[in-house]
Design an enzyme around this catalytic site. Structure first.
Site, PDB file in Angstrom:
ATOM      1  N   GLU A   1      -9.785   3.404  -8.495  1.00  0.00           N
ATOM      2  CA  GLU A   1      -8.985   4.424  -7.815  1.00  0.00           C
ATOM      3  C   GLU A   1      -7.615   4.632  -8.476  1.00  0.00           C
ATOM      4  O   GLU A   1      -6.985   3.677  -8.940  1.00  0.00           O
ATOM      5  CB  GLU A   1      -8.765   4.032  -6.354  1.00  0.00           C
ATOM      6  CG  GLU A   1     -10.021   4.064  -5.510  1.00  0.00           C
ATOM      7  CD  GLU A   1      -9.704   4.058  -4.019  1.00  0.00           C
ATOM      8  OE1 GLU A   1      -8.797   4.816  -3.615  1.00  0.00           O
ATOM      9  OE2 GLU A   1     -10.341   3.295  -3.281  1.00  0.00           O
TER      10      GLU A   1
ATOM     11  N   HIS B   1     -12.248   6.489  -5.216  1.00  0.00           N
ATOM     12  CA  HIS B   1     -11.670   6.844  -3.928  1.00  0.00           C
ATOM     13  C   HIS B   1     -12.746   7.444  -3.018  1.00  0.00           C
ATOM     14  O   HIS B   1     -13.580   8.229  -3.458  1.00  0.00           O
ATOM     15  CB  HIS B   1     -10.543   7.867  -4.127  1.00  0.00           C
ATOM     16  CG  HIS B   1      -9.739   8.122  -2.888  1.00  0.00           C
ATOM     17  ND1 HIS B   1      -8.739   7.282  -2.472  1.00  0.00           N
ATOM     18  CD2 HIS B   1      -9.808   9.119  -1.966  1.00  0.00           C
ATOM     19  CE1 HIS B   1      -8.206   7.744  -1.351  1.00  0.00           C
ATOM     20  NE2 HIS B   1      -8.838   8.872  -1.025  1.00  0.00           N
TER      21      HIS B   1
ATOM     22  N   SER C   1      -7.815   6.331   3.552  1.00  0.00           N
ATOM     23  CA  SER C   1      -7.181   7.355   2.730  1.00  0.00           C
ATOM     24  C   SER C   1      -5.901   7.856   3.417  1.00  0.00           C
ATOM     25  O   SER C   1      -4.993   7.063   3.664  1.00  0.00           O
ATOM     26  CB  SER C   1      -8.179   8.485   2.460  1.00  0.00           C
ATOM     27  OG  SER C   1      -7.702   9.385   1.501  1.00  0.00           O
TER      28      SER C   1
END
Length: 550
Positions: free
Chosen positions: A233, A263, A142
């Site tokens: 995502e 995500h 991330s």
């Protein structure tokens, strides 16, 4: 570019429906995902890390190796810390290496480039501590994946050493949010508003369209990249577009999309997470200092090439030459059988191991090492001669009992042998500790390389600790006039094989055609242990077949 789509499992489909329900409307989706992470992760230990102004945690699972390190950059919107058991511990367990998780400065109090500067300082701290760049794998998730790409581009531009490989999971690569999936990712657990908030907190006054966006800097000369994203995502197109541009620039890129995953899925207990960790471990192993991996696996083989010498070829093709006496005589070592195999025939081996300094074990070692690229693993007695012969110090691993050497897919652990080790050089008489070695491969093969040793309870200990499958034992000796001196007589060798718990014994240190292997086989009659005598040039494989190749 190599692209793979991983289908959604039925279990994960059910699990993701639950995750989306719990995450919907949460004030902090990242905090909710962390709270839903698996309660029972791997057992880990942590300790503080501090070099200069950089702090962080070392994270290690049991049994981790010392030949590599993961620099892991955590996620959570550039704004929050992450506990070590969320993902760092899982990465350590999967890769088999310790993980350094730095505490980079957090937004919005410390906007760009603070976190990037801390990331680069942590990487440079590892280099200053002695970790070679090609032993470091950079992994980011991330926000940490974005920092990973930014760091690679900064290092590449500055001409600094690059890590062996890098893995990014769900990075932001375009801070203008120009990817179609940003607006269309309605099945993601992260909202468009949350992405904007994270971006604005991280960037501060930086221009989203500038070089802060990794997508604008995709260039040649990057290390091998594994880029991962969930199929649902909002950041899917960020990953895909960077992977495509990096591959078009000539970089080695592996793109992996996990269908149906939102995500943050790597922190959850899912089939996709387990698969991803396995894929990361395989990718990192393949690229760590050139250690071979992939699908080109074969059986482990052992080829006898001389009196006490043999070549072990691992499942991935690494060649380890042990005790390379082929010809000649010195001191009491005369009358030994000469091998038809020449030093030049062995110049392409990867490792040369000398168990002790006796001429009948070290004879052509330096000649072979000098003529190729191999690493010499030896005791202190041979070290000075190797340096005097021009062997670079970075290609010499000096070992004593308990020292472990890792090279490519091979681990060599030095064990004390009951013998003597000495030689005469221009400087005089030198001696050191004789050694046996426990060789293990990344694919699980375990070979006890005895060298010269007498029977002792140590062998029972090595069997209990390391569970070798195969033992190469020296069972013969020399005729000195009318007297025969035998290192490990067949009766003792049989006891050694039983104590080691092996299923196969390959006897060396005897003249081809000698009766000694037959005597050993007779002493092991009734035991589930196969004795495999080899002529010079003959090979045995882990499947039990033999072949002649000279």
């Amino acid at each position: 570019m190599h692209a793979i789509h991983h289908p959604l499992s039925a279990r994960d489909a059910t699990r993701m429906a639950e995750v989306r329900t719990k995450a919907h409307g949460a004030a902090d989706t990242g905090e909710r995902l962390v709270s839903m992470a698996a309660d029972q992760g791997p057992t880990i230990a942590t300790s503080p890390f501090q070099v200069g102004g950089i702090t962080g945690e070392w994270v290690a699972a049991p049994g981790t190796s010392v030949d590599g390190v993961v620099l892991y950059l955590h996620g959570r919107r550039f704004q929050f810390e992450e506990p070590a058991n969320v993902l760092a511990g899982k990465l350590s367990a999967a890769t088999g290496w310790p993980v350094l998780m730095p505490r980079y400065r957090l937004a919005p109090a410390h906007p760009y480039p603070a976190a990037l500067d801390d990331t680069l300082d942590a990487y440079r701290a590892l280099l200053e501590q002695g970790f070679p760049a090609d032993r470091i794998v950079l992994i980011g998730h991330s926000a940490g994946a974005t920092l990973t790409l930014q760091a690679l581009l900064r290092l590449r531009t500055a001409g600094e050493p690059l890590p062996a490989a890098a893995v990014t999971v769900s990075p932001i690569t375009d801070f203008t949010f120009g990817g179609a999936s940003i607006a269309n990712g309605h099945d993601d657990v992260v909202t468009h508003q949350e992405l904007r908030q994270a971006r604005d907190a991280f960037l501060g006054d930086a221009d989203p369209a500038g070089d802060v966006s990794p997508l604008t800097g995709a260039c040649p000369g990057l290390p091998p990249l594994m880029m991962v994203c969930g199929g649902d995502e909002r950041l899917r197109d960020d990953t895909v577009r960077f992977a495509e541009r990096a591959a078009a620039a000539g970089n080695e890129v592996s793109l992996e999309l996990y269908d149906g995953m939102p995500h943050g899925f790597p922190v959850l207990d899912t089939d996709a997470t387990s698969l991803l960790l396995d894929r990361i471990a395989a990718f990192a192993t393949e690229h760590l200092a050139g250690r071979p991996a992939g699908n080109a696996l074969g059986p482990l083989t052992i080829r006898r090439v001389g009196w006490a010498s043999y070549v072990i070829t691992t499942e991935r093709g690494t060649r380890v030459l042990v005790d390379p006496y082929l010809t000649g005589s010195q001191g009491i070592h005369h009358g030994l059988p000469q091998s038809p195999i020449r030093p030049v025939d062995l110049a392409d081996v990867d490792v040369v191991v000398v168990t002790h300094a006796g001429f009948d074990h070290r004879a052509q070692a330096l000649e072979i090492v000098r003529s190729g690229h191999s690493v010499l693993v030896c005791g202190t007695a041979l070290f000075a001669s190797a340096r005097a012969a021009g062997v670079p110090i970075e290609r010499i691993a000096v070992t004593v009992s308990g020292v472990e050497v890792r090279h490519r897919d091979v681990t060599l652990r030095s064990l004390p042998a009951r013998h003597e080790s000495s030689m005469t050089t221009e400087s005089g008489f030198v001696a050191d500790q004789p050694q046996s070695f426990m060789l293990t491969t990344d694919n699980g093969a375990r070979v006890f390389c005895g060298g010269d040793t007498s029977l002792s309870q140590d062998l029972r200990t090595w069997g209990e600790l390391y569970r070798p499958e195969t033992a190469v034992l020296g069972i013969g000796g020399l005729w000195l006039g009318a007297t025969r001196v035998v290192e490990l007589p067949p009766l003792d060798a049989a006891a050694a094989a039983r104590w080691l718990g092996v299923s196969t014994v390959i006897p060396v240190h005897h003249t081809p055609g000698d009766a000694l292997p037959t005597q050993l086989a007779a002493n092991l009659a009734g035991d589930p242990i196969e004795v495999v005598p080899l002529e010079f040039g003959q090979s045995w494989t882990a499947a039990g077949a033999m072949s002649s190749s000279r």
